[in-house]
Scaffold this active site. Structure first.
Site, mmCIF file in Angstrom:
data_model
loop_
_atom_site.group_PDB
_atom_site.id
_atom_site.type_symbol
_atom_site.label_atom_id
_atom_site.label_comp_id
_atom_site.label_asym_id
_atom_site.label_seq_id
_atom_site.Cartn_x
_atom_site.Cartn_y
_atom_site.Cartn_z
ATOM 1 N N GLY A 46 -0.674 -1.245 1.712
ATOM 2 C CA GLY A 46 -1.591 -0.112 1.880
ATOM 3 C C GLY A 46 -1.036 1.179 1.314
ATOM 4 O O GLY A 46 -1.743 1.940 0.644
ATOM 5 N N CYS A 47 0.235 1.422 1.545
ATOM 6 C CA CYS A 47 0.858 2.658 1.063
ATOM 7 C C CYS A 47 0.973 2.661 -0.454
ATOM 8 O O CYS A 47 0.846 3.705 -1.089
ATOM 9 C CB CYS A 47 2.212 2.863 1.728
ATOM 10 S SG CYS A 47 2.055 3.101 3.515
#
Length: 157
Positions: A46-47
């Site tokens: 996600g990051c």
């Protein structure tokens, strides 16, 4: 849970180390708008998605007068490896003691797979040229966040 920042509040000043080991101070960027985004951990799916979205939209954000700063609790070395691997050209800042995240309301209780714990809440705070909060978004999704932020800021695609 730390208190979230309302629009119009003074943005807490900070000095943090970037991936190159240099200090970056928010107040030194006064006179321009700053997008400060908080993400939980470098090099996670996600990051990485969120960071690459900022990277891919950096030119249009800069053209609209915005500087982007990414902040996570990762150590400087991990940030440097992440920036190099993903060709990230904006500053990634290390907030290992999460003091800045707490000051911005981006640290608090989280739930994952039925487990409750303290951690970084994916958040974005836009700071006006005068150092006040123009926009604060908490619990944002990594995917699609930059596109939504651009719409909220009135930046054309």
């Amino acid at each position: 849970m730390s208190e979230r920042l309302p629009t119009g509040a003074p943005a807490p000043d900070f000095t943090l180390r970037n991936a190159a080991g240099e200090d970056v101070t928010l107040s030194s960027l006064r006179g321009g708008s700053v997008v400060v985004y908080f993400y939980p951990a470098a090099a996670t799916p996600g990051c990485t998605t969120e960071a690459c979205d900022f990277r891919d939209n950096l030119a249009s954000l800069a053209a609209a007068g915005y500087t982007v700063l990414g902040i996570s609790p990762d150590p400087v070395g991990k940030l440097a490896a992440f920036a190099e691997k993903e060709s990230l050209t904006f500053p990634l800042l290390s907030d290992e003691d999460h003091a800045v995240a707490e000051a911005y309301g981006a640290w608090g209780e989280k739930k994952n797979y039925g487990k409750t714990y303290e951690g970084l809440i994916r958040s974005t705070v836009v700071v006006d040229p005068d150092g006040t909060v123009a926009l604060a978004q908490y619990n944002v999704r990594a995917t699609g966040h930059v596109a939504k932020l651009r719409r909220d800021l009135g930046i054309d695609a």
